[in-house]
Scaffold this active site. Structure first.
Site, short mmCIF file in Angstrom:
data_model
loop_
_atom_site.label_atom_id
_atom_site.label_comp_id
_atom_site.label_asym_id
_atom_site.label_seq_id
_atom_site.Cartn_x
_atom_site.Cartn_y
_atom_site.Cartn_z
N MET A 79 -36.49 21.16 26.33
CA MET A 79 -36.16 20.12 25.50
C MET A 79 -36.10 18.98 25.72
O MET A 79 -36.65 18.51 27.10
CB MET A 79 -34.80 20.75 25.85
CG MET A 79 -34.03 21.51 24.31
SD MET A 79 -32.54 21.74 24.76
CE MET A 79 -32.37 20.64 23.22
N HIS A 80 -35.63 18.21 25.11
CA HIS A 80 -36.16 16.62 25.36
C HIS A 80 -37.43 15.65 25.55
O HIS A 80 -37.02 15.03 25.66
CB HIS A 80 -35.05 15.95 26.54
CG HIS A 80 -33.64 17.02 26.87
ND1 HIS A 80 -33.30 17.13 25.81
CD2 HIS A 80 -33.19 17.78 28.07
CE1 HIS A 80 -32.03 18.04 26.30
NE2 HIS A 80 -31.55 18.20 27.02
N ASP A 235 -34.60 25.50 24.36
CA ASP A 235 -34.47 26.77 24.89
C ASP A 235 -33.61 27.69 25.43
O ASP A 235 -33.28 29.09 25.15
CB ASP A 235 -35.24 27.09 26.17
CG ASP A 235 -35.01 25.56 27.26
OD1 ASP A 235 -33.71 24.67 26.32
OD2 ASP A 235 -35.50 25.00 28.84
#
Length: 482
Positions: A79-80, A235
């Site tokens: 992520m991110h 995830d």
């Protein structure tokens, strides 16, 4: 047949399941992380494509018939990450990853604006996407002026697979641009971060179709053109789908590169001040809360490299008998999220003596990670989420000793699934099945449990004393860094 693709930090995993959710085959391809400066962490998105193609190529070479029968594809990913594209969809710079802390000042600046916590339901952490774009604006202004689109890592894979710019609710929750309660982009937060709605991908639920496989790739891989690609999940939400962690009260502990305590919620109830993440789940109209530590197995891997042994050798040295704590380890090698929200703090190993050997340090590292999980459990409780037991997941969960350490540190039973992959790639494959209309969320059942690990009651008092010392060590160390 259904294909799950999980774009992790250290590699890509591709996994095939059949209509009965039996795992048919899997393949992986490695990735490397670049650290061009202290606190920086980057990857070249072109390497994601190469690794994904390599993993699927391995599946096709050994299981061509099964690959040709794939009817749905699901995506999961780290992520991110900020993947920046220009108006021709050319990547402008290496992706700034989730564990990159360069944007700590920008994160603090955005977090000082009350609407970020109010609308997104979360602290603006340095690893989130929005402060990274402010950092690029401040430090690479010419490049920032060319940004036409921002995609999260798995969504860049989707663009390659389908030609569509789409994200989904769970991954988008970690950008600081999403109205998490309303499940939509927030124009107010985008504007406050110097961004525009036109730069954002279209949003879908994780179990919804997001596009179809491009003909060129379908022919190359021996699949059907237009094969449905699901929205997918970040995830941890994908792991939750794989673990069947989708109803109120269900929870798991993930021992991966980072460490996560994940609890599913049927309602949106943010508490940003606790430094708990409150995100949309991959399942429609559901949410989840997470406590996150940045260096879980990474802490043990650091020590393994230092002493020239594998992590497995180090944990095997500990034997079967759980040790009483003998030192304090703070696993903050690249800062910390829950509950400290501290990008500057770094790891500490204290309490060593002439009697301290390699095994004792290994045990202290495992205990330190377990105590960081305890911090997250207490932060979740402060946010209104009670966790009574956890299911283990992630590569580190192969260590029985580490799971005994966690159960004792948390004073909660830990359930160990039977051998088999129920992680993010499996969850992504399940979402591919749901997007094709061939199953409902009820099919996302929990795994069978091989054994349950209970806390070691004889060592509970020693672990409690060690945890209190662990808690006191953080402010003491922090004060020396101020």
């Amino acid at each position: 047949m259904y294909l799950g693709i999980d774009l992790g930090t250290s590699g890509v995993k591709a996994l095939i399941i059949d209509g009965q959710q039996r795992i048919i085959a899997s393949a992986t391809a490695d990735l490397k992380v670049s650290r061009p400066a202290a606190g920086w962490s980057e990857q070249d998105p072109a390497e994601w494509i190469s690794a994904t193609g390599a993993a699927i190529g391995k599946l096709r070479s050994k299981h061509p018939a099964e690959v040709s029968e794939i009817r749905g594809i699901g995506l999961s990913g780290q992520m991110h990450g900020a993947t920046l594209l220009d108006s021709t969809d050319r990547v402008l710079r290496p992706c700034i990853l989730w564990n990159d802390t360069r944007a700590h000042a920008e994160a603090a600046q955005l977090d000082a604006d009350p609407q970020f916590r109010s609308i997104s339901g979360n602290i603006v952490f340095p690893g989130f996407t929005a402060p990274k774009l402010v950092w690029v604006r401040n430090n690479e202004p010419d490049l920032f002026a060319k940004v036409a689109s921002v995609l999260l890592p798995k969504d860049y894979l989707r663009l390659w697979l389908t030609g569509e710019k789409v994200s989904e609710m769970s991954d988008a929750s970690g950008t600081s641009w999403l109205d998490v309660g309303q499940r939509r982009w927030s124009q107010e937060l985008l504007a406050a971060g110097h961004m525009d709605l036109s730069q954002m991908p279209r949003l879908v639920e994780g179990s919804d179709p997001s596009g179809g496989l491009r003909t060129e790739l379908a022919l190359e891989w021996g699949m059907r053109p237009g094969t449905i690609v699901a929205g997918g999940a970040g995830d941890n939400a994908a792991t939750a789908i794989g673990m069947g962690t989708v109803g109120e009260g269900a929870a798991f502990v993930s021992l991966g590169t980072s460490g996560v305590i994940f609890a599913a919620n049927d309602a949106y109830r943010p508490n940003a001040e606790s430094a708990v993440h409150t995100f949309c789940h991959a399942a429609p109209q559901s949410w989840h809360q997470m406590g996150v530590i940045l260096s879980a197995t990474d802490s043990l891997n650091w020590f393994a490299v230092l002493v020239g042994q594998s992590s497995a050798v180090l944990t095997d040295e500990l034997g079967d008998e759980l040790r009483a704590p003998s030192g304090v380890f703070l696993p903050f090698l690249s800062g910390e999220r829950t509950p400290h929200n501290d990008a500057a703090i770094r790891g500490v190993l204290s309490g060593i003596s002439h009697d301290t050997d390699r095994a004792a340090i290994t045990a202290s590292i495992l205990q330190g990670v377990a105590f960081a999980f305890r911090d997250s459990i207490e932060a979740l409780a402060a946010a209104g989420t009670q966790v009574t037991r956890l299911t283990a997941s992630g590569g580190g969960s192969r260590s029985h000793y580490w799971l005994r350490t966690i159960a004792t540190a948390l004073d909660k039973p830990v359930d160990v699934p039977v051998a088999g992959d129920v992680g993010a790639a499996f969850g992504a494959a399940r979402l591919g099945m749901l997007a094709g209309g061939n199953a409902t969320l009820a099919a996302c059942t929990p795994p069978n449990i091989e054994r349950s690990i209970e806390p070691d009651e004889a060592l509970r008092p020693a672990y409690e004393d060690a945890y209190q010392l662990y808690r006191k060590t953080y402010p003491a160390i922090r004060s020396t860094m101020s």
